[in-house]
Design an enzyme around this catalytic site. Structure first.
Site, mmCIF file in Angstrom:
data_model
loop_
_atom_site.group_PDB
_atom_site.id
_atom_site.type_symbol
_atom_site.label_atom_id
_atom_site.label_comp_id
_atom_site.label_asym_id
_atom_site.label_seq_id
_atom_site.Cartn_x
_atom_site.Cartn_y
_atom_site.Cartn_z
ATOM 1 C CB CYS A 5 34.217 -39.803 19.305
ATOM 2 S SG CYS A 5 34.663 -40.539 17.730
ATOM 3 C CD GLU B 220 34.986 -44.677 19.376
ATOM 4 O OE1 GLU B 220 34.047 -43.908 19.711
ATOM 5 O OE2 GLU B 220 35.911 -44.329 18.646
#
EC number: 1.2.1.71
Length: 488
Positions: free
Chosen positions: A278, A244
């Site tokens: 993110c 991720e």
């Protein structure tokens, strides 16, 4: 100092000495030595030895331990929130929400496990078709610094629930949060060897990723490190790898009626957590013309008033610091590079306190910059690109190697449908901040943002593998034999 937790015992690291600092005061918060390759191997062996007994527990027995962990988190919530705020620089109000997310992850993971990787059966002729799932074995979890409690937790909880044992290597920038989290697991009664803590920097991470005794690795962090791990695991289909990573996320603004609502959503998308999520918006796509000019003027005016301060400042700031003085300097250098290549300052990102990792929000118009760098600037620096038409906006939004998040602010549902269909991202939002995500949804991206192993609600998928069975209680001959077979 005992900084590692291996086989149910605390022990001193024998590797390189390192520290974590308060990013504003630069006071040392934690100090210790990292794990050597030999200590990593010892931890892998401990996890391997603990695996059979942990995997053989019933699901309800493992859930009981996870529930006890949630109780421990609640009991230490204030201490943990303070630790997160002090070590990352994020305001206390925000670090408290991170602890809440850690607690909530337990029930969400149980629900996800039952829905996505539980047991299912259906009659099939004279037998029963059964789908069950088994744990991989020993898995490594590499945690990031921006959510040092919640994001590693998002791997560790579903991994343990599925029956795996875990080797946790946190960011070397947030070792204190990791240590406190592991102490909550110990308080919950997690058996020895089921979760092992390996503090350390790059060398510890390399040793863990390269250890032949792990069956998988779950990573949240930068694209550079994720790509290195992907190359390292190339040719190893026997090991599960979940990556991720970040993104160069676009937020497209259409000509909406409520400019203040747009401005607020942009700020929440670009500057929350000092731009260290993110999914933060890195690129703001604004229509050319008077309306776009008015939006940017209002955005600059409001962003200039955002409170930036220490994690425990009162009244509470909107933004804390970035993770380190080094990170702050790199972001200021990135701003200077953009300006040197034709960008125009709309709101200068500044370092208001020399020697501290505090940064004010920055907004730069990069429309005139040729060959704009397709990188993730992990901080409060928003790049504006002006567009002439909606098709051009979508093309610009997709002009990235990444594919984590994309968003549209628009009063037109038809335009959102077009945007959704043509966007290449794992998260696509409409009139909501890019940094908002549903706990009941997967979290992950495509391209350089991940390897198609979405986390959050879909973490259960990479924490166990499916086993399909045809079963019947008695062995009997079929009524009709296959042609060419004679038993008499």
């Amino acid at each position: 100092m005992s900084t590692l937790y291996i086989a149910g015992a605390w022990q001193a690291g024998q590797g390189e000495l390192f520290h974590s600092l308060n990013p504003v005061t630069l006071h040392v918060l934690w100090s210790g030595q990292g794990a050597t390759a030999e200590q990593v191997d010892h931890a892998v062996q401990a996890a391997r030895q603990a695996f059979p007994a942990w995997a053989l527990l019933s699901l309800d027995q493992r859930i009981a331990v996870l529930d006890a962990f949630a109780v421990s988190l609640k009991a230490h919530a204030d201490e943990l929130a303070n630790c997160i705020g002090e070590e990352t620089g994020k305001p206390l109000w925000e670090s408290a929400t991170e602890v809440t997310s850690m607690v909530n992850k337990i029930a969400i993971s149980v629900q996800s496990y039952r829905e996505r990787t539980g047991e299912k059966s259906a009659p099939l002729g004279d037998a029963t078709a059964v789908l069950r799932h088994k744990p991989h074995g020993v898995v490594a979890v590499f945690g990031p610094y921006n959510f040092p409690g919640h994001l590693p937790n998002g791997h560790i909880v579903p991994a343990l629930l599925a029956g795996n044992t875990v080797l946790f290597k946190p960011s070397e920038l947030t070792p204190k949060v990791a240590e406190l989290t592991v102490k909550c697991w110990i308080e919950a009664g997690l058996p020895a060897g089921v979760l092992n803590l390996l503090q350390g920097g790059r060398e510890t991470g390399i040793a863990l990723a390269a250890n032949p005794g792990i069956d998988g690795l779950f990573f949240t962090g930068s694209s550079r490190t994720g790509n290195a791990l992907h190359q390292q695991f190339a040719g190893r289909p026997d090991k599960i790898l979940a990556l991720e990573m970040g993104g160069n996320n676009p937020l497209v603004v259409d000509q909406v009626q409520d400019i203040d609502a747009a401005v607020y959503t942009i700020i929440q998308s670009a500057f929350i957590s000092a731009g260290q999520r993110c999914t933060c918006a890195r690129r703001l796509l604004v229509p050319e013309g008077d309306w776009g000019d008015a939006l940017l003027a209002r955005l600059v005016a409001v962003s200039a008033t955002l409170d930036v301060g220490a994690f425990d400042q009162q009244p509470a700031p909107f933004m804390g610091s970035v993770i380190s003085l080094e990170a702050a300097r790199a972001l200021l250098d990135a701003q200077r590079h953009l300006l040197a290549n034709g960008a125009v300052t709309l709101l200068e990102m500044r370092q208001p306190q020399p020697g501290a990792a505090l940064l004010t929000p920055g907004i730069v118009d990069v429309s005139a910059v040729a060959n704009r760098p397709d990188v993730e600037l992990f901080g409060p620096l928003l790049q504006v690109v002006r567009y002439a038409g909606f098709d051009a906006a979508i093309a610009e939004a997709n002009a990235t190697q990444y594919g984590l998040a994309a968003g549209l602010l628009s009063d037109s549902e038809a335009r959102y449908q077009q945007f959704w269909l043509q966007s290449r991202a794992g998260i696509v939002n409409w009139n909501k901040q890019l940094t908002g995500a549903a706990s009941s949804a997967p979290f992950g991206g495509v391209g350089a943002s991940g390897n198609h192993r979405a986390s959050a609600y879909y973490a259960a998928d990479y924490c166990a593998y499916p086993v399909a069975s045809l079963e019947t209680g008695s062995l009997t001959l079929p009524a009709t034999l296959t042609p060419g077979v004679r038993l008499s």
